[in-house]
Design a protein around this motif. Structure first.
Motif, mmCIF file in Angstrom:
data_model
loop_
_atom_site.group_PDB
_atom_site.id
_atom_site.type_symbol
_atom_site.label_atom_id
_atom_site.label_comp_id
_atom_site.label_asym_id
_atom_site.label_seq_id
_atom_site.Cartn_x
_atom_site.Cartn_y
_atom_site.Cartn_z
ATOM 1 N N ASN A 1 -20.683 1.446 -4.476
ATOM 2 C CA ASN A 1 -20.520 -0.095 -4.999
ATOM 3 C C ASN A 1 -19.310 -0.402 -5.415
ATOM 4 N N TYR A 2 -18.239 -0.402 -4.436
ATOM 5 C CA TYR A 2 -16.952 -0.818 -4.928
ATOM 6 C C TYR A 2 -16.760 -2.413 -5.585
ATOM 7 N N LEU A 3 -15.993 -2.430 -6.416
ATOM 8 C CA LEU A 3 -15.495 -3.789 -6.858
ATOM 9 C C LEU A 3 -13.888 -3.841 -6.391
ATOM 10 N N SER A 4 -13.644 -4.831 -5.541
ATOM 11 C CA SER A 4 -12.168 -4.949 -5.393
ATOM 12 C C SER A 4 -11.580 -5.552 -6.310
ATOM 13 N N ILE A 5 -10.165 -4.857 -6.551
ATOM 14 C CA ILE A 5 -9.596 -5.253 -7.805
ATOM 15 C C ILE A 5 -8.102 -5.915 -7.352
ATOM 16 N N ALA A 6 -7.618 -5.154 -6.501
ATOM 17 C CA ALA A 6 -6.176 -5.793 -6.145
ATOM 18 C C ALA A 6 -5.627 -5.137 -4.861
ATOM 19 N N LEU A 7 -4.903 -6.139 -4.081
ATOM 20 C CA LEU A 7 -4.378 -5.976 -2.832
ATOM 21 C C LEU A 7 -2.817 -5.927 -2.818
ATOM 22 N N VAL B 1 -1.018 -8.783 8.362
ATOM 23 C CA VAL B 1 0.182 -8.862 7.957
ATOM 24 C C VAL B 1 1.089 -9.590 8.372
ATOM 25 N N THR B 2 1.620 -10.744 7.907
ATOM 26 C CA THR B 2 2.733 -11.584 8.748
ATOM 27 C C THR B 2 4.365 -11.117 8.316
ATOM 28 N N ASN B 3 4.421 -10.525 7.047
ATOM 29 C CA ASN B 3 5.404 -9.993 6.391
ATOM 30 C C ASN B 3 6.088 -8.985 7.210
ATOM 31 N N PRO B 4 7.141 -9.032 8.143
ATOM 32 C CA PRO B 4 7.626 -7.690 8.665
ATOM 33 C C PRO B 4 8.053 -6.516 7.864
ATOM 34 N N GLU B 5 8.485 -6.921 6.634
ATOM 35 C CA GLU B 5 8.825 -5.684 5.743
ATOM 36 C C GLU B 5 7.761 -4.776 5.036
ATOM 37 N N ILE B 6 6.622 -5.554 5.244
ATOM 38 C CA ILE B 6 5.420 -4.469 4.688
ATOM 39 C C ILE B 6 4.949 -3.687 5.948
ATOM 40 N N ASN B 7 4.801 -2.230 5.534
ATOM 41 C CA ASN B 7 4.436 -1.442 6.554
ATOM 42 C C ASN B 7 3.150 -0.701 6.044
ATOM 43 N N LYS B 8 2.532 -0.862 4.752
ATOM 44 C CA LYS B 8 1.536 -0.286 4.345
ATOM 45 C C LYS B 8 0.750 -1.252 3.542
ATOM 46 N N VAL B 9 -0.603 -1.247 3.444
ATOM 47 C CA VAL B 9 -1.345 -1.981 2.522
ATOM 48 C C VAL B 9 -2.462 -0.828 1.467
ATOM 49 N N GLU B 10 -2.468 -1.502 0.518
ATOM 50 C CA GLU B 10 -3.218 -0.721 -0.652
ATOM 51 C C GLU B 10 -4.258 -1.677 -1.176
ATOM 52 N N LEU B 11 -5.417 -1.112 -1.039
ATOM 53 C CA LEU B 11 -6.534 -1.741 -1.925
ATOM 54 C C LEU B 11 -7.128 -0.933 -3.258
ATOM 55 N N ASP B 12 -7.024 -1.706 -4.264
ATOM 56 C CA ASP B 12 -7.715 -1.103 -5.530
ATOM 57 C C ASP B 12 -8.855 -1.293 -5.624
ATOM 58 N N VAL B 13 -9.884 -0.166 -5.581
ATOM 59 C CA VAL B 13 -11.360 -0.547 -6.225
ATOM 60 C C VAL B 13 -11.727 0.256 -7.286
ATOM 61 N N ALA B 14 -12.863 0.042 -7.770
ATOM 62 C CA ALA B 14 -13.552 0.594 -8.707
ATOM 63 C C ALA B 14 -14.964 0.539 -8.493
ATOM 64 N N GLU B 15 -15.693 1.688 -8.835
ATOM 65 C CA GLU B 15 -17.183 1.778 -8.510
ATOM 66 C C GLU B 15 -18.156 1.639 -9.815
ATOM 67 N N GLY B 16 -18.964 0.718 -9.620
ATOM 68 C CA GLY B 16 -19.888 0.446 -10.774
ATOM 69 C C GLY B 16 -19.332 -0.638 -11.587
ATOM 70 N N TYR B 17 -18.349 -1.393 -11.242
ATOM 71 C CA TYR B 17 -18.163 -2.262 -12.623
ATOM 72 C C TYR B 17 -18.411 -3.868 -11.981
ATOM 73 N N GLY B 18 -18.811 -4.582 -12.743
ATOM 74 C CA GLY B 18 -18.797 -6.209 -12.378
ATOM 75 C C GLY B 18 -17.674 -6.906 -12.528
ATOM 76 N N TRP B 19 -17.785 -8.103 -11.851
ATOM 77 C CA TRP B 19 -16.632 -9.055 -11.877
ATOM 78 C C TRP B 19 -15.683 -9.422 -13.382
ATOM 79 N N ASP B 20 -16.679 -9.406 -14.376
ATOM 80 C CA ASP B 20 -16.379 -9.906 -15.639
ATOM 81 C C ASP B 20 -16.084 -8.458 -16.511
ATOM 82 N N GLU B 21 -15.965 -7.511 -16.040
ATOM 83 C CA GLU B 21 -15.731 -6.081 -16.833
ATOM 84 C C GLU B 21 -14.446 -5.670 -16.626
ATOM 85 N N GLN B 22 -13.863 -5.181 -17.646
ATOM 86 C CA GLN B 22 -12.480 -4.672 -17.874
ATOM 87 C C GLN B 22 -12.616 -3.146 -16.947
ATOM 88 N N VAL B 23 -11.789 -2.706 -16.158
ATOM 89 C CA VAL B 23 -11.618 -1.494 -15.597
ATOM 90 C C VAL B 23 -10.735 -0.532 -15.973
#
Length: 198
Positions: free
Chosen positions: A176-182, A126-148
């Motif tokens: 078996n996580y699908l990465s959704i958003a950071l 992280v290069t932005n000094p204002e950011i002090n926490k990172v979150e990663l949204d994941v979902a198990e068992g979904y494919g890239w083309d599926e709505q979660v």
């Protein structure tokens, strides 16, 4: 000295010489190390990269991950345990260039450790000094083309340390996580960076 003693000395000398040659040419002595730190350093030398500054070491028993920086590059290098006592280079050695014009530079990597363990890691800096926490949204068992559906999304969180790197990891054979958003959040919990990963 009698002839029998000379014969024994010659036999033992030949035996030690053969043992030395076998050990010297053994992959366990030419490729592997007795410590994870030495294996990490060897992996960088082999790749003609570094030497990096190790910012944090994450111990996962038979695998260790070195979060490190080299010049304007960062990496999450793996080293693996072999034969119970030796450590050998893993993946992630080359690193990724830090993009100063972006709040977060990140990457995803996966390594098969054994038939029951596929180590996935999502990491970055992280290069932005204002950011002090990172979150990663994941979902198990979904494919890239599926709505979660929202109820199936799991949020993983990482509180940043002084070195500003982050690491999320899991065994893909179990999760078996699908990465959704950071996302990057400030100290008030406000989202100041968000990226769709699909």
């Amino acid at each position: 000295m009698n002839r029998e003693k000379i014969k024994v000395i010659i036999e033992w000398t030949i035996a030690f010489l053969l043992i030395f040659i076998v050990i010297k040419d053994s992959p366990y002595f030419s490729y592997y190390e007795l410590s994870p730190e030495a294996a990490f350093e060897r992996s960088e030398r082999t790749y003609h990269y570094g030497p990096s500054e190790v910012l944090e070491k994450v111990d996962l028993d038979d695998v260790q991950i070195f979060l490190s920086k080299y010049k304007n590059w960062f990496s999450a290098t793996l080293v693996n345990k072999h034969a119970g006592i030796f450590w050998g280079p893993g993946s992630g050695v080359g690193g990724m260039e830090i993009k100063d014009d972006q709040d977060i530079t990140h990457s995803l990597g996966g390594t098969t450790i054994n038939e029951d363990y596929m180590l996935k890691r999502y990491y970055g800096i992280v290069t932005n000094p204002e950011i002090n926490k990172v979150e990663l949204d994941v979902a198990e068992g979904y494919g890239w083309d599926e709505q979660v559906p929202a109820e199936d999304i799991v949020t993983l969180a990482y509180q940043l340390k002084d070195h500003r790197m982050f690491l999320f990891h899991w065994n893909e054979a179990e999760d078996n996580y699908l990465s959704i958003a950071l996302r990057g959040l400030n100290s008030d919990g406000e989202v100041i960076y968000e990226e769709d990963l699909r």
